[in-house]
Write a protein that holds these residues in place. Structure first.
Motif, PDB file in Angstrom:
ATOM      1  N   PRO A 134      -5.396 -11.723  -5.967  1.00 30.44           N
ATOM      2  CA  PRO A 134      -5.426 -10.255  -5.848  1.00 30.44           C
ATOM      3  C   PRO A 134      -6.405  -9.580  -6.801  1.00 30.44           C
ATOM      4  N   HIS A 135      -6.788 -10.275  -7.894  1.00 27.39           N
ATOM      5  CA  HIS A 135      -7.690  -9.645  -8.864  1.00 27.39           C
ATOM      6  C   HIS A 135      -9.163  -9.826  -8.496  1.00 27.39           C
ATOM      7  N   ALA A 136      -9.425 -10.664  -7.486  1.00 29.79           N
ATOM      8  CA  ALA A 136     -10.823 -10.957  -7.150  1.00 29.79           C
ATOM      9  C   ALA A 136     -11.553  -9.683  -6.747  1.00 29.79           C
ATOM     10  N   MET A 142       1.970   3.943  -5.091  1.00 27.26           N
ATOM     11  CA  MET A 142       0.747   3.179  -5.353  1.00 27.26           C
ATOM     12  C   MET A 142      -0.375   4.063  -5.902  1.00 27.26           C
ATOM     13  N   GLY A 143      -0.075   5.320  -6.173  1.00 25.31           N
ATOM     14  CA  GLY A 143      -1.065   6.192  -6.813  1.00 25.31           C
ATOM     15  C   GLY A 143      -2.219   6.589  -5.924  1.00 25.31           C
ATOM     16  N   VAL A 144      -1.974   6.690  -4.611  1.00 19.18           N
ATOM     17  CA  VAL A 144      -3.042   7.119  -3.701  1.00 19.18           C
ATOM     18  C   VAL A 144      -2.629   8.371  -2.924  1.00 19.18           C
ATOM     19  N   GLY A 163     -10.737  -1.403  -6.217  1.00 22.94           N
ATOM     20  CA  GLY A 163      -9.384  -1.253  -6.755  1.00 22.94           C
ATOM     21  C   GLY A 163      -8.571  -0.243  -5.951  1.00 22.94           C
ATOM     22  N   GLN A 164      -9.223   0.838  -5.561  1.00 23.71           N
ATOM     23  CA  GLN A 164      -8.523   1.855  -4.772  1.00 23.71           C
ATOM     24  C   GLN A 164      -8.156   1.315  -3.385  1.00 23.71           C
ATOM     25  N   LEU A 222      -3.952  -2.628 -10.811  1.00 26.43           N
ATOM     26  CA  LEU A 222      -3.230  -3.534  -9.911  1.00 26.43           C
ATOM     27  C   LEU A 222      -2.013  -4.123 -10.617  1.00 26.43           C
ATOM     28  N   ASP A 223      -2.189  -4.558 -11.884  1.00 28.32           N
ATOM     29  CA  ASP A 223      -1.072  -5.152 -12.625  1.00 28.32           C
ATOM     30  C   ASP A 223       0.070  -4.158 -12.783  1.00 28.32           C
TER      31      ASP A 223
END
Lengths: 227, 228
Positions: free
Chosen positions: B167-169, B127-129, B144-145, B179-180
């Motif tokens: 999920p984009h809210a 997830m890139g964290v 977003g993070q 996210l996409d």
């Protein structure tokens, strides 16, 4: 994962949150300390303070309990973590036990500080022969307070106006602990001629209370936090 | 077969004429759909159409009143509790502890299912964290993070079905892109994803299939003006 392992995980997580945020050390402990000082100002008599010191220690503990419980569930509701645990199927008994264990650890630390404050501010002394009664009382009362606080904290967490609902629910429920713990500590400290043996029946009451709310709480917590 | 074992493994979600009631109101009125493993399916429809109820039903949070529903082979009528550990439901909140670091959060949620350190590290990396964000307090992260951290928690929990409500809210353009990409990569790795969204352009390009939810029923998507 067994419920006990998850409970331990939740307890460690709660204590880690407190270590990082330092809300207990920076806010709750000073609050409890100020409460003890204000009692001293209000009563303004060494003789009276020495007589009522055990009750004042437990009153300060009760007030601090409310702040600790609010905090314990605020970290769960800030970003919907309690809901997420429910959705994830985390055993509700494990949530109850984990949060109660963390709350008990914080309460024990607070009670030791308050007892120390009573010795300094109210001129109390602790004899070597009363240490076992004192420690047993602290453990039994703490378990009862943690169980009640977690149970009603979880219940109130789902309601609007939970800040005012929590004291309304919790304070009447912990009245037996306030009475029993005060009498037992009076016996341990020899207040008003009480002797150590006078304290043990009260410890029995505290133990029954802790077991009843511990078992009842772990069974009731799931339905209470569920929709 | 024990109650905790799924009856079958494919397709992942099957609903057949399912009725679910909120209070006395039938929020789902004979909903039917099938979702296969690795699909990203968009649920679209007006407010109150039943999208969130459909997600909550699939998460095992609502009982099936009538009809038949299974998720990962678990019967939603009789095995709701067993469904929950296998699905992740992400709503408007992220379910994170804001005073803990990203690593602490993922470790905690992974720990609830006994995830190993290697699994937790892999979830964070996916997830890139994992790198510069790992030891950052969650409270200081961007929206977003936080979403990505929350998704890392879903991965660490070994969630096989992701149920995402809007999920984009609250995300800016770059957060949405992140996210996409995250969801595409999760689906490619085998996760089955059901997304309820009003942001049709954004979510539609992400999804492999779009379903219309209207008055508690589910239909294949028809563009505006198309006849039924």
């Amino acid at each position: 994962m067994s419920a006990w392992r998850v409970a331990w995980l939740i307890a460690r997580k709660d204590l880690r949150v407190e270590r990082r945020s330092r809300v207990v050390t920076n806010q709750v402990v000073p609050f409890a300390g100020v409460t003890m000082v204000i009692f001293a100002f209000a009563l303004d008599s060494d003789a009276v303070l020495q007589r009522v010191a055990p009750g004042l220690v437990w009153l300060a503990t009760m007030f601090s309990l409310l702040v600790l419980v609010q905090r314990s569930f605020a970290i769960e509701t800030d970003d919907g973590a309690l809901d997420a645990m429910r959705v994830a199927g985390v055993d509700a008994r494990a949530i109850f036990l984990g949060k109660a264990i963390a709350l008990a650890a914080e309460l024990v630390a607070l009670e030791l500080i308050l007892l120390f404050a009573a010795v300094i501010l109210y001129g109390q002394s602790i004899a070597a022969g009363s240490v076992v009664l004192l420690v047993t009382t602290l453990v039994a009362a703490t378990c009862g307070l943690a169980a009640v606080g977690t149970l009603y904290g979880g219940l109130a967490a789902g309601f609007r106006g939970r800040e005012t609902l929590l004291p309304l629910l919790t304070l009447p429920a912990v009245a037996p602990v306030l009475i029993g713990a005060t009498r037992a500590v009076e016996a341990a400290l020899g207040t008003a001629g009480a002797v150590v043996s006078d304290g043990w029946p009260w410890v029995g009451l505290l133990t029954v209370f802790a077991v009843a709310f511990g078992v009842g709480g772990s069974l009731a917590f799931g339905p209470l936090i569920d929709e | 077969m024990s109650a905790a074992e799924p009856a079958s493994s494919s397709p992942v979600i099957v609903l057949d004429e399912v009725v679910a009631v909120l209070g006395r109101f039938p929020a789902l009125a004979g909903a039917s759909l099938t979702v296969d493993k690795g699909e990203i399916v968009l649920l679209q429809g007006p407010n109150g159409a039943g999208k969130t109820t459909l997600l909550r039903l699939c998460a095992g949070l609502l009982p099936v009143e009538r009809g038949v529903g299974t998720v990962l082979g678990f019967d939603l009528a009789t095995q709701r509790e067993s469904v929950r550990p296998h699905v992740g439901l992400l709503g408007h909140q992220n379910g994170l502890y804001l005073d803990l670091t990203v690593r602490d959060n993922v470790r905690f949620w992974g720990g609830t299912v006994g995830a190993t350190t290697a699994e937790i590290d892999a979830a964070m990396a996916r997830m890139g964290v994992a790198d510069r964000l790992a030891d950052v307090t969650t409270r200081t992260l961007s929206a977003g993070q936080r979403r990505r951290t929350s998704l890392a928690c879903l991965v660490a929990r070994r969630s096989q079905v992701w149920l995402l409500d809007e999920p984009h809210a609250g995300l800016d353009a770059s957060g949405r892109d992140e996210l996409d990409a995250t969801l595409r990569s999760a689906a490619a790795a085998g996760a089955t994803i059901l997304v309820a969204s009003h942001e049709l352009e954004r979510a539609g390009s992400l999804a492999s299939r779009t379903l219309d939810v209207v008055a508690g029923q589910v239909d294949a998507h028809r563009p505006p003006g198309a006849s039924r």
